[in-house]
Design an enzyme around this catalytic site. Structure first.
Site, PDB file in Angstrom:
ATOM      1  N   ASP A 180      -9.592  -5.259  -4.643  1.00 35.27           N
ATOM      2  CA  ASP A 180      -8.902  -4.100  -4.064  1.00 35.27           C
ATOM      3  C   ASP A 180      -9.280  -2.842  -4.846  1.00 35.27           C
ATOM      4  O   ASP A 180      -9.170  -2.812  -6.075  1.00 35.27           O
ATOM      5  CB  ASP A 180      -7.391  -4.332  -4.119  1.00 35.27           C
ATOM      6  CG  ASP A 180      -6.585  -3.228  -3.461  1.00 35.27           C
ATOM      7  OD1 ASP A 180      -7.173  -2.275  -2.922  1.00 35.27           O
ATOM      8  OD2 ASP A 180      -5.344  -3.341  -3.482  1.00 35.27           O
ATOM      9  N   SER A 189       0.837  -1.197   0.000  1.00 34.38           N
ATOM     10  CA  SER A 189       0.000   0.000   0.000  1.00 34.38           C
ATOM     11  C   SER A 189       0.881   1.260   0.000  1.00 34.38           C
ATOM     12  O   SER A 189       1.686   1.440  -0.906  1.00 34.38           O
ATOM     13  CB  SER A 189      -0.952  -0.037   1.201  1.00 34.38           C
ATOM     14  OG  SER A 189      -1.972   0.917   1.065  1.00 34.38           O
ATOM     15  N   HIS A 206      -8.056  -5.242  -0.344  1.00 34.05           N
ATOM     16  CA  HIS A 206      -6.805  -4.536  -0.120  1.00 34.05           C
ATOM     17  C   HIS A 206      -6.060  -5.041   1.122  1.00 34.05           C
ATOM     18  O   HIS A 206      -6.621  -5.127   2.215  1.00 34.05           O
ATOM     19  CB  HIS A 206      -7.072  -3.037   0.024  1.00 34.05           C
ATOM     20  CG  HIS A 206      -5.833  -2.207   0.117  1.00 34.05           C
ATOM     21  ND1 HIS A 206      -4.931  -2.098  -0.912  1.00 34.05           N
ATOM     22  CD2 HIS A 206      -5.332  -1.455   1.127  1.00 34.05           C
ATOM     23  CE1 HIS A 206      -3.942  -1.309  -0.543  1.00 34.05           C
ATOM     24  NE2 HIS A 206      -4.152  -0.912   0.689  1.00 34.05           N
TER      25      HIS A 206
END
Length: 311
Positions: free
Chosen positions: A253, A172, A285
């Site tokens: 995601d 991320s 995610h």
């Protein structure tokens, strides 16, 4: 003026991350879904895997530190293992390598991949606005590089890390930082470590519309012209360090398209390395952080391990 109104009135609110009061205080939400990003795990020996970890100070001036993980297989200073330099996720404003969710993931990575891991505890926004997290991470990479000749300040890195086999990794926001550090390393010709590849997991990059929270965290950004958010506008992207990149995305995601777009950007940039793209079906995610018991974590970890050890 009523001071109590300043204490209770908010000027910005970004659930589930944080809110800002009129008097400047920042309060982070305590939510069940982010609990694993806050619970601090002490250093020591993990009894299930045999992985040991310790914390080290990278910069006394800034207070930036890191957590180092070494696997059970280490059997002396002559036994050197690949080094993974990791940057945690958390939207640039939460998280730490000391937090349970990231700690547990890195213990698994060190154990299953048989690698030394260094995870950087960069300073968080908004108290430290972006790009301070990126600058801290690059400074930390330079500190790690001082161990390449076995003469650095941290014995575990001197003794156990193979600086001929270095990987950068992150999920991320941390994947964004890993990319940034790789570009800096390639552009400046970082001496010492041989960065072989990047593990880019569910990366965050800028989208088609401005993001209010990111604008607050990164007030100096030029947004669409900012290479930190948009690698496609970075004239140095083709100088990314490493000869291979594995980009991992998840089917559900919300950032999947940005990971795919990043792969396309690298492919068109003139960078000479090899690209791999792996998708976890049915997952969302950073599921490997938030739902480590998922049956999709094993296949993802295997792909990562194979990437690290593939010649």
């Amino acid at each position: 003026m009523d001071s109590s109104s300043n204490e209770s009135e908010t000027t910005h609110d970004f659930p589930p991350y944080f809110k800002v009061y009129k008097d400047g205080r920042i309060e982070r939400y305590i939510t069940p879904e982010l609990a694993g990003l806050r619970l601090r795990i002490p250093t020591g020996l993990d009894p299930q895997t045999g992985v040991q970890c310790k914390d080290v100070v990278v910069s006394p001036q800034s207070g930036v530190s890191a957590r180092i993980f070494i696997p059970k297989s280490i059997n002396g200073p002559d036994h050197k293992l690949p080094l993974v330099v990791h940057y945690h996720g958390g939207a640039f404003c939460v998280g730490s390598p000391f937090a349970k969710a990231f700690h547990d993931f890195l213990v698994s990575l060190a154990s299953q991949a048989n690698v030394v891991v260094v995870s950087v505890d960069y300073r968080l926004a908004p108290e430290h606005p972006l790009p301070i997290a990126h600058q801290d991470s690059w400074t930390s990479m330079q500190w790690i590089a001082t161990h390449s000749n076995g003469q650095g300040p941290e014995p575990w890195l001197n003794e156990y890390a193979d600086f001929g086999r270095v990987f950068l990794a992150g999920e991320s926001a941390g994947a964004n930082i890993a990319h940034y550090v790789a570009v800096q390393a390639g552009t400046t010709g970082l001496a010492g470590p041989n960065i072989v590849g990047l593990l880019i997991l569910h990366p965050f990059f800028g989208g088609k519309e401005p993001d209010k929270m990111r604008s607050y965290l990164y007030p100096t950004s030029t947004w669409y012209n900012d290479p930190i958010l948009y690698p496609e506008v970075d004239p140095n992207v083709s100088r990314l360090a490493g000869k291979k990149v594995l980009i991992c995305v998840a089917e559900k995601d919300w950032l999947k398209d940005r990971g795919v777009g990043y792969s396309e950007t690298l492919g068109k940039s003139g960078w000479k390395g090899s690209l791999g793209l792996f998708e976890s079906e049915g997952e969302s995610h950073a599921f490997f952080i938030f739902n480590p018991s998922s049956d999709k974590v094993g296949p993802l970890m295997k792909v990562m391990v194979d990437f690290i050890h593939q010649e």
